[in-house]
Write an enzyme that holds these catalytic residues in place. Structure first.
Site, PDB file in Angstrom:
ATOM      1  N   GLU A   1      -4.147  -4.216 -12.741  1.00  0.00           N
ATOM      2  CA  GLU A   1      -5.134  -5.242 -12.395  1.00  0.00           C
ATOM      3  C   GLU A   1      -4.798  -6.582 -13.057  1.00  0.00           C
ATOM      4  O   GLU A   1      -4.931  -7.641 -12.427  1.00  0.00           O
ATOM      5  CB  GLU A   1      -6.537  -4.781 -12.793  1.00  0.00           C
ATOM      6  CG  GLU A   1      -7.012  -3.518 -12.091  1.00  0.00           C
ATOM      7  CD  GLU A   1      -6.982  -3.616 -10.571  1.00  0.00           C
ATOM      8  OE1 GLU A   1      -7.094  -4.740 -10.042  1.00  0.00           O
ATOM      9  OE2 GLU A   1      -6.847  -2.574  -9.916  1.00  0.00           O
TER      10      GLU A   1
ATOM     11  N   HIS B   1      -2.133  -8.503 -11.145  1.00  0.00           N
ATOM     12  CA  HIS B   1      -2.613  -9.294 -10.007  1.00  0.00           C
ATOM     13  C   HIS B   1      -2.981 -10.709 -10.451  1.00  0.00           C
ATOM     14  O   HIS B   1      -2.657 -11.697  -9.784  1.00  0.00           O
ATOM     15  CB  HIS B   1      -3.840  -8.636  -9.379  1.00  0.00           C
ATOM     16  CG  HIS B   1      -3.543  -7.526  -8.426  1.00  0.00           C
ATOM     17  ND1 HIS B   1      -2.687  -7.660  -7.359  1.00  0.00           N
ATOM     18  CD2 HIS B   1      -3.996  -6.243  -8.373  1.00  0.00           C
ATOM     19  CE1 HIS B   1      -2.622  -6.523  -6.688  1.00  0.00           C
ATOM     20  NE2 HIS B   1      -3.413  -5.647  -7.284  1.00  0.00           N
TER      21      HIS B   1
ATOM     22  N   GLU C   1       0.359  -5.406  -3.922  1.00  0.00           N
ATOM     23  CA  GLU C   1       0.069  -4.166  -4.639  1.00  0.00           C
ATOM     24  C   GLU C   1       1.342  -3.582  -5.254  1.00  0.00           C
ATOM     25  O   GLU C   1       1.337  -3.141  -6.406  1.00  0.00           O
ATOM     26  CB  GLU C   1      -0.578  -3.151  -3.684  1.00  0.00           C
ATOM     27  CG  GLU C   1      -1.960  -3.531  -3.206  1.00  0.00           C
ATOM     28  CD  GLU C   1      -2.953  -3.668  -4.347  1.00  0.00           C
ATOM     29  OE1 GLU C   1      -2.890  -2.873  -5.324  1.00  0.00           O
ATOM     30  OE2 GLU C   1      -3.801  -4.578  -4.285  1.00  0.00           O
TER      31      GLU C   1
END
Length: 271
Positions: A137, A140, A197
């Site tokens: 996370e 990102h 991703e």
């Protein structure tokens, strides 16, 4: 205007507005909304989210979320500084919160604002599993994926408007709207999201390794994610995410490379 020309325009627009650089890949990326605008908005949304939800404090799990987050942030700083990107994180305002919610999820907003839901902890299973989740996370946010998706969405919408203006014939315009909507989503936006991703999987794996967590656990985490989903997932081509099997294979292959990267920072043993 032929529909294929619209996709050519999409590519041209993406190149024209590629004015930011991903420090982890060296690639130019779209940045139509600068971080100077994006970060304050994200921070305000994060504060509102915390107000509207039950934040868990004073527990071992809450302490673990903070501990892992801090270690991942330090790893990111170390990697960026070592690779010529000193000061990249100067506008980040790291914050790590555990929220009481049975949803199996975690996220990091632009600028370093992190939430982990209690529902994902049983699947994380351990601090190392949580590091795999939070590393992904955080990756990102570090790679500005939110900024890129927002920019791509603006280009997608702008070209849809341009197509409707340029095409005068109603039948042709209706056909354009139908095929452009499906084509730009399946042919451009979804692959774009899946690439993010995969990129975050790699960056996150390196970060967790530099932070001292065993990167081999990431593949095991996704095996548990797959089991938890019960096999309920759309075909990869219609998904924003790679399939579980693709992720597991990719993470397994990358784990030794992540350990090699961590060794450059003197990290050779892992939790």
């Amino acid at each position: 205007m032929k529909i294929k020309n619209i996709f050519i325009l999409l590519g041209v627009a993406a190149i024209m507005f590629s004015c930011a650089e991903n420090p982890f890949t060296g690639k130019k990326t779209m940045a139509l909304v600068p971080n100077s605008q994006l970060f304050p908005t994200a921070f305000a949304q994060y504060d509102q989210f915390l107000t509207d939800n039950k934040v868990v404090t004073g527990t071992k799990d809450a302490a673990m979320v903070t501990r892992v987050g801090q270690r991942i942030a330090v790893a990111a700083e170390r990697w960026l500084s070592a690779n010529g990107h000193q000061g990249y994180l100067k506008d980040y305002k790291w914050e790590y919160n555990l929220v009481d919610d049975e949803t199996v999820n975690a996220w990091c907003m632009p600028g370093g604002k992190i939430v982990v839901y209690t529902g994902i902890l049983p699947i994380a299973k351990s601090e190392t599993g949580l590091a795999a989740i939070m590393g992904h996370e955080v990756a990102h946010a570090l790679a500005n994926h939110g900024q890129q998706r927002m920019s791509a969405g603006m280009v997608q919408q702008g070209l849809a408007v341009a197509g409707n203006i340029a095409i005068k014939d109603e039948q042709s315009r209706n056909a354009f709207n139908q095929y452009y909507g499906i084509g730009s989503q399946v042919g451009v936006m979804l692959p774009f999201s899946r690439s993010h991703e995969t990129e975050a999987d790699k960056i996150g794996l390196y970060l967790m390794a530099i932070a001292g967590y065993n990167p081999a656990e990431a593949a095991n985490l996704w095996k548990r994610m797959k089991a938890n989903s019960g096999g309920q997932a759309p075909p990869e081509i219609l998904s924003t995410h790679p399939s579980n099997d693709s992720r597991i294979a990719n993470l397994t292959a990358l784990a030794p490379k992540a350990k090699e990267e961590a060794a450059k920072f003197g990290v050779t043993t892992f939790r």
